[in-house]
Design an enzyme around this catalytic site. Structure first.
Site, PDB file in Angstrom:
ATOM      1  N   LYS A  46       0.842  -1.203   0.000  1.00 48.01           N
ATOM      2  CA  LYS A  46       0.000   0.000   0.000  1.00 48.01           C
ATOM      3  C   LYS A  46       0.879   1.255   0.000  1.00 48.01           C
ATOM      4  CE  LYS A  46      -3.766  -2.278   2.527  1.00 48.01           C
ATOM      5  NZ  LYS A  46      -4.455  -2.470   3.799  1.00 48.01           N
ATOM      6  N   GLN A  92      -4.010  -1.175  10.008  1.00 48.75           N
ATOM      7  CA  GLN A  92      -4.008  -2.511   9.414  1.00 48.75           C
ATOM      8  C   GLN A  92      -4.536  -3.536  10.416  1.00 48.75           C
ATOM      9  OE1 GLN A  92      -3.354  -3.122   6.214  1.00 48.75           O
ATOM     10  NE2 GLN A  92      -3.660  -5.327   6.414  1.00 48.75           N
ATOM     11  N   ASP A  96     -10.869   3.195   4.857  1.00 51.83           N
ATOM     12  CA  ASP A  96     -11.138   1.751   4.794  1.00 51.83           C
ATOM     13  C   ASP A  96     -12.648   1.475   4.811  1.00 51.83           C
ATOM     14  OD1 ASP A  96      -9.074  -0.127   4.580  1.00 51.83           O
ATOM     15  OD2 ASP A  96      -8.400   0.231   6.639  1.00 51.83           O
TER      16      ASP A  96
END
Ligand code: GUN
Length: 291
Positions: free
Chosen positions: A53, A97, A120
């Site tokens: 990412k 994450q 997200d």
């Protein structure tokens, strides 16, 4: 006949090129899109995802604030970092994450991220916005699946889609997006409690496998000429592979002989997820101008 392979890698790269140009324009307006990327601990799969990412962010000209925390980080400490990032005007998005170490309650962390920085789309408000068709971020993997279907001109409205997997990240949001008036699909959602999975998957015009179970879907479980999208990514031990493992999807690749379109693992939805994350960050930065 063999299925047309849906090339998420190529489409993802095309989208990332467009975002790079958009970033340039934003920078000329004095906005430098920036995503804070938080990784707690050293889980190898998470580290590999986060590294990919961050590389993609850099290539698109998006700044990433890389925050690495030790595996024994306490929840309070993480929440306080997120609170600071929420207030920071130069940070447009925050990504934590998952999964997190056991001592940290994941839901508390998800709820701590300000919805306007929730690229997200994991926050309950972001999820709720999807259900009631309210504007907001779209979750990266579901958005990647929809973008891939659109690129290959697969008709979604009036099709019967069958999703396998009820995760908060993929199955549930994808279900809700697809049944919205925008997409107008008829959707069946299957999960580990579904009796006779094959009965349902065989009805699908478009089958989306997101169960995280390697090679779950076999050719005898799909309809002739179905569109098959593999979202699963599992690491399977493979002594002959350089890294000692290989990535395996939820779909047995032999479905290619029966499907009309097939999105494989790797090279299908994975690269689309990353492109959509970048798109959400750029949109978060654009929203900042409007506020
Ligand atoms: N862990 C697995 N997938 C994801 C994702 O899309 N976002 C975050 N933050 N963590 C993940």
């Amino acid at each position: 006949m063999s299925a047309v392979i849906m090339d998420g890698k190529a489409l993802g790269l095309k989208i990332r090129e467009r975002l790079k140009e958009k970033c340039e324009q934003l920078k000329q307006k004095g906005i430098a899109p920036c995503l804070a990327v938080i990784l707690v601990g050293e889980d190898p799969a998470s580290l590999s995802y986060v590294t990919s990412k961050e590389k993609a962010l850099g290539e698109a000209g998006i700044k990433s604030r890389d925050i690495r925390l030790p595996a024994d980080t306490q929840e309070e400490g993480l929440l306080s970092i997120i609170a600071d990032l929420n207030k920071d005007e130069n940070t447009h998005g925050i990504l934590v994450q998952l999964p997190l170490p056991k001592q940290i309650n994941e839901l508390n962390v998800i709820c701590a991220v300000a919805p306007e920085k929730d690229v997200d789309c994991f926050h309950p408000v972001s999820m709720g916005n999807i259900i009631i068709d309210r504007p907001g971020f779209l979750p990266c993997t579901p958005r990647g699946v929809l973008t891939l279907l659109e690129e290959y001109n697969i008709p979604i409205a009036s099709s019967h889609l069958v999703i396998v997997g009820r995760s908060n990240i993929v199955g549930k949001p994808l279900f809700n997006l697809l049944i919205s008036k925008k997409y107008n699909a008829t959707v069946t959602l299957c999960h580990t409690g579904t009796y006779d999975l094959a009965y349902h998957t065989k009805q699908a015009d478009i089958l989306i496998a997101a169960a995280g179970m390697p090679s779950l879907i076999k050719p005898n479980m799909i309809k002739e000429n179905a569109v098959v999208i593999d979202v699963g990514i599992s690491r399977v031990t493979d002594a002959s592979a350089k890294k000692g493992y290989r990535l395996c999807g939820d779909v047995d690749v032999s479905v290619m002989e029966k499907a009309s379109f097939f999105s494989p693992v790797p090279g299908g939805v994975g690269p689309m997820t990353i492109a959509m994350l970048l798109q959400n960050v750029v949109e978060a930065a654009e929203n900042r101008i409007r506020r």
